[in-house]
Design an enzyme around this catalytic site. Structure first.
Site, PDB file in Angstrom:
ATOM      1  N   CYS A 120      37.075  61.244  21.283  1.00  0.00           N
ATOM      2  CA  CYS A 120      37.813  61.795  20.363  1.00  0.00           C
ATOM      3  C   CYS A 120      37.680  60.980  19.028  1.00  0.00           C
ATOM      4  CB  CYS A 120      39.398  61.760  20.627  1.00  0.00           C
ATOM      5  SG  CYS A 120      40.396  62.968  19.753  1.00  0.00           S
ATOM      6  N   CYS A 122      40.892  60.708  17.054  1.00  0.00           N
ATOM      7  CA  CYS A 122      42.207  60.286  16.317  1.00  0.00           C
ATOM      8  C   CYS A 122      42.559  58.772  16.237  1.00  0.00           C
ATOM      9  CB  CYS A 122      43.102  60.800  17.227  1.00  0.00           C
ATOM     10  SG  CYS A 122      43.155  60.470  19.072  1.00  0.00           S
ATOM     11  N   CYS A 130      42.068  64.608  15.205  1.00  0.00           N
ATOM     12  CA  CYS A 130      41.154  64.508  16.190  1.00  0.00           C
ATOM     13  C   CYS A 130      39.785  65.040  15.660  1.00  0.00           C
ATOM     14  CB  CYS A 130      41.442  65.055  17.269  1.00  0.00           C
ATOM     15  SG  CYS A 130      43.008  64.686  18.147  1.00  0.00           S
ATOM     16  N   LYS A 195      44.705  71.063  27.372  1.00  0.00           N
ATOM     17  CA  LYS A 195      45.493  70.326  26.590  1.00  0.00           C
ATOM     18  C   LYS A 195      46.377  70.670  25.674  1.00  0.00           C
ATOM     19  CE  LYS A 195      44.906  65.616  23.954  1.00  0.00           C
ATOM     20  NZ  LYS A 195      44.071  64.926  23.388  1.00  0.00           N
ATOM     21  N   ARG A 205      50.779  57.330  21.732  1.00  0.00           N
ATOM     22  CA  ARG A 205      50.325  57.135  20.270  1.00  0.00           C
ATOM     23  C   ARG A 205      50.526  55.851  19.784  1.00  0.00           C
ATOM     24  NH1 ARG A 205      51.818  63.419  18.604  1.00  0.00           N
ATOM     25  NH2 ARG A 205      49.837  64.320  19.606  1.00  0.00           N
ATOM     26  N   ARG A 217      49.297  68.420  15.705  1.00  0.00           N
ATOM     27  CA  ARG A 217      47.932  69.129  16.164  1.00  0.00           C
ATOM     28  C   ARG A 217      47.938  70.339  16.891  1.00  0.00           C
ATOM     29  NH1 ARG A 217      47.376  63.070  18.584  1.00  0.00           N
ATOM     30  NH2 ARG A 217      46.532  62.071  16.703  1.00  0.00           N
ATOM     31  N   GLU A 233      40.577  78.671  28.083  1.00  0.00           N
ATOM     32  CA  GLU A 233      39.902  77.501  27.640  1.00  0.00           C
ATOM     33  C   GLU A 233      38.895  76.883  28.688  1.00  0.00           C
ATOM     34  OE1 GLU A 233      39.785  75.735  24.833  1.00  0.00           O
ATOM     35  OE2 GLU A 233      41.475  76.419  23.524  1.00  0.00           O
ATOM     36  N   LYS A 248      46.233  68.372  30.936  1.00  0.00           N
ATOM     37  CA  LYS A 248      47.037  67.298  30.636  1.00  0.00           C
ATOM     38  C   LYS A 248      48.074  67.944  29.383  1.00  0.00           C
ATOM     39  CE  LYS A 248      46.707  63.174  27.257  1.00  0.00           C
ATOM     40  NZ  LYS A 248      45.783  62.570  26.234  1.00  0.00           N
ATOM     41  N   SER A 274      51.825  59.213  29.266  1.00  0.00           N
ATOM     42  CA  SER A 274      52.503  58.107  28.895  1.00  0.00           C
ATOM     43  C   SER A 274      53.967  58.243  28.924  1.00  0.00           C
ATOM     44  CB  SER A 274      52.098  57.532  27.374  1.00  0.00           C
ATOM     45  OG  SER A 274      52.406  58.462  26.533  1.00  0.00           O
ATOM     46  N   TYR A 313      49.038  55.740  34.508  1.00  0.00           N
ATOM     47  CA  TYR A 313      49.279  54.254  34.224  1.00  0.00           C
ATOM     48  C   TYR A 313      49.718  53.438  35.375  1.00  0.00           C
ATOM     49  CZ  TYR A 313      48.391  56.151  29.552  1.00  0.00           C
ATOM     50  OH  TYR A 313      47.610  56.970  28.661  1.00  0.00           O
TER      51      TYR A 313
END
Length: 325
Positions: A120, A122, A130, A195, A205, A217, A233, A248, A274, A313
């Site tokens: 990406c 971004c 992005c 996404k 971020r 976005r 998509e 996501k 996150s 994570y």
């Protein structure tokens, strides 16, 4: 008169019985751990909104890799955070930029580690979007050229999988063509197919230093209200040559995991993002929940919905729990 009914509880009578008939499992091989590398020296800095997740400079990266490998985690999602940013995100496709250096270092230290490169712009652009901005609007086709250059540069550095997260129209077709022309026909594409423009990305971020300086976005990431659009998509990505599909975020969009599982037979990835991680960490720190039980139940939910792989994570903690620590 005897009442006739089914006795489903027969299969729940003991831990051994429950283990015997368990339908879904979280395995170590299912986990992909995100890793953030920054410029500088002697940096190991905890991300404030993501307890237990760190920025590492290249000279401290090996200690993190050693821990990851010791836990048996076999796959990493690579994010690089550069110091220099500009309008076209030139550090994204610089062969000597932080991400490419980190990929080479990982493959030198652990050749068998699967390195997945987030593709990406971004975190590389000074505006935080992005793609390329023209008069405040994203130029889809000009952005594709830079994303192809980024993917090729990451593959040259040794990335095993290219994972484009930009949500530009035609990004899988463009990157597939670019990789093939550069001689990387063997490198698969893990597409961020579905996404959403989600509020669950806030802590990320902070980690990637990628908050847009203006606007949002929503013209390229999907409306969280839409499901049928996600199938369109994903179908486009399959037709364009994607090797993996991804949903996501994960937790609020498990219906999309199920829809994609029922519609396509490619390996399916879910990103446990996150804010999903940070909310669990915060609640656990306050003593409101049992962290291990909540995390494992969530990951089992992803598997039950149809995910094959989970970017999370929590991966290091889960690895420890799976071996009884």
């Amino acid at each position: 008169m005897a009442i006739s009914f089914d006795r489903h509880r027969r299969l729940r009578t003991s831990a051994g019985m429950r283990d015997l008939v368990r339908e879904n499992h979280v395995r170590l091989e299912d986990l992909i751990y995100p890793l953030f590398v920054v410029e500088g020296t002697n940096v190991k800095e905890e991300i404030p909104s993501m307890p237990g997740v760190y920025h590492f400079s290249l000279d401290r990266l090996r200690e993190e890799l050693d821990e990851i490998a010791s836990l048996g985690i076999k796959s990493l999602m690579m994010f690089g955070v550069p110091e220099h940013k500009d309008a076209c995100g030139s550090e994204a496709y610089n062969d000597n930029a932080i991400t490419q250096q980190a990929i080479r270092q990982i493959k030198e230290a652990y050749p068998d580690m699967v390195v997945i490169a987030d593709t990406c712009l971004c975190q590389y652009t000074d505006h935080g979007h992005c793609g390329v901005l023209h008069e405040g609007e994203i130029d889809n086709d000009e952005s594709l050229k830079l994303l192809v250059a980024t993917a090729v540069s990451q593959a040259k550095a040794g990335a095993d999988i290219i994972a484009p997260s930009n949500m530009m129209d035609g990004f899988v077709a463009a990157i597939r063509e670019g990789l093939d022309e550069a001689g990387f026909v063997h490198v698969p594409i893990m597409s961020y197919s579905v996404k959403y423009a989600s509020s669950f990305y806030g802590p990320f971020r902070d980690a990637a230093h990628s908050t847009p300086k203006s606007g949002d976005r929503k013209t390229y990431q999907m409306d969280p209200a839409n499901a049928r659009e996600g199938l369109r998509e994903a179908a486009s990505d399959v037709a364009e040559g994607a090797d993996f599909l991804m949903v996501k975020p994960g937790l609020a969009f498990m219906d999309m995991v199920l829809r994609l599982r029922e519609s396509f037979d490619l390996p399916l990835v879910v990103y446990n993002v996150s804010a999903e991680y940070s909310m669990v960490k915060a609640a656990s720190a306050n003593g409101w929940i049992n962290e291990q039980q909540i995390v494992m139940e969530t990951l089992l939910g992803f598997k039950r919905a149809g995910a094959d792989l989970i970017i999370t994570y929590h991966a290091k903690d889960v690895a420890k729990w799976l071996r009884g620590e």
